[in-house]
Design a protein around this motif. Structure first.
Motif, PDB file in Angstrom:
ATOM      1  N   PRO A  28     -59.029  77.000  67.085  1.00 14.90           N
ATOM      2  CA  PRO A  28     -58.137  76.460  68.107  1.00 14.90           C
ATOM      3  C   PRO A  28     -57.941  77.445  69.252  1.00 14.90           C
ATOM      4  O   PRO A  28     -57.929  78.661  69.042  1.00 14.90           O
ATOM      5  CB  PRO A  28     -56.836  76.210  67.352  1.00 14.90           C
ATOM      6  N   ALA A  29     -57.804  76.932  70.467  1.00 17.46           N
ATOM      7  CA  ALA A  29     -57.563  77.779  71.633  1.00 17.46           C
ATOM      8  C   ALA A  29     -56.072  78.009  71.842  1.00 17.46           C
ATOM      9  O   ALA A  29     -55.692  78.930  72.551  1.00 17.46           O
ATOM     10  CB  ALA A  29     -58.178  77.158  72.880  1.00 17.46           C
ATOM     11  N   VAL A  30     -55.244  77.175  71.232  1.00 16.87           N
ATOM     12  CA  VAL A  30     -53.788  77.337  71.308  1.00 16.87           C
ATOM     13  C   VAL A  30     -53.223  77.098  69.915  1.00 16.87           C
ATOM     14  O   VAL A  30     -53.564  76.112  69.260  1.00 16.87           O
ATOM     15  CB  VAL A  30     -53.156  76.342  72.305  1.00 16.87           C
ATOM     16  N   VAL A  31     -52.375  78.016  69.472  1.00 14.42           N
ATOM     17  CA  VAL A  31     -51.697  77.889  68.183  1.00 14.42           C
ATOM     18  C   VAL A  31     -50.242  78.245  68.415  1.00 14.42           C
ATOM     19  O   VAL A  31     -49.933  79.280  69.001  1.00 14.42           O
ATOM     20  CB  VAL A  31     -52.300  78.832  67.119  1.00 14.42           C
ATOM     21  N   ALA A  32     -49.340  77.372  67.952  1.00 12.55           N
ATOM     22  CA  ALA A  32     -47.906  77.608  68.120  1.00 12.55           C
ATOM     23  C   ALA A  32     -47.262  77.899  66.774  1.00 12.55           C
ATOM     24  O   ALA A  32     -47.764  77.497  65.725  1.00 12.55           O
ATOM     25  CB  ALA A  32     -47.246  76.395  68.768  1.00 12.55           C
ATOM     26  N   GLN A  33     -46.133  78.579  66.825  1.00  9.50           N
ATOM     27  CA  GLN A  33     -45.405  78.955  65.621  1.00  9.50           C
ATOM     28  C   GLN A  33     -44.969  77.731  64.816  1.00  9.50           C
ATOM     29  O   GLN A  33     -44.861  77.795  63.597  1.00  9.50           O
ATOM     30  CB  GLN A  33     -44.191  79.789  66.015  1.00  9.50           C
ATOM     31  N   ASP A  34     -44.762  76.610  65.498  1.00 13.40           N
ATOM     32  CA  ASP A  34     -44.337  75.404  64.786  1.00 13.40           C
ATOM     33  C   ASP A  34     -45.485  74.704  64.063  1.00 13.40           C
ATOM     34  O   ASP A  34     -45.301  73.648  63.474  1.00 13.40           O
ATOM     35  CB  ASP A  34     -43.639  74.434  65.735  1.00 13.40           C
ATOM     36  N   GLY A  35     -46.688  75.291  64.118  1.00 12.83           N
ATOM     37  CA  GLY A  35     -47.827  74.732  63.397  1.00 12.83           C
ATOM     38  C   GLY A  35     -48.754  73.869  64.232  1.00 12.83           C
ATOM     39  O   GLY A  35     -49.806  73.461  63.760  1.00 12.83           O
TER      40      GLY A  35
END
Length: 90
Positions: free
Chosen positions: A41-48
């Motif tokens: 993934p090019a973007v990963v957020a803390q919320d999954g």
């Protein structure tokens, strides 16, 4: 931190550490600018949540999985990406 090719891409912590974006080197601009990651993934957020992007275009995971740049990168071929003319620190 998502896997990404260190020779052509750089990961950036965003939103006070709540997300990570991976960007490809843009030779014309002289910086890591385009959201892109042929290894994950090019973007990963803390919320999954995560997003798969190639050349800044978001793709469904299934489409991203079969993209020619993704398939090439899995074979170790990053010839479709320019490399900066400097080495990042270890």
């Amino acid at each position: 931190m998502p896997s990404h090719p260190a020779e052509t891409h750089c990961a950036f912590l965003m939103d006070e550490g709540r997300s990570v974006s991976v960007r490809a080197w843009n030779e014309a601009a002289g910086l890591y600018e385009v959201l892109d990651n042929p290894l994950g993934p090019a973007v990963v957020a803390q919320d999954g949540t995560s997003a798969f992007l190639i050349d800044g275009k978001a793709l469904p995971r299934e489409v991203w999985d079969t993209h020619p740049r993704v398939r090439a990168a899995r074979r170790g071929d990053l010839s479709g990406y320019p490399r900066p003319n400097w080495a990042p620190p270890d």
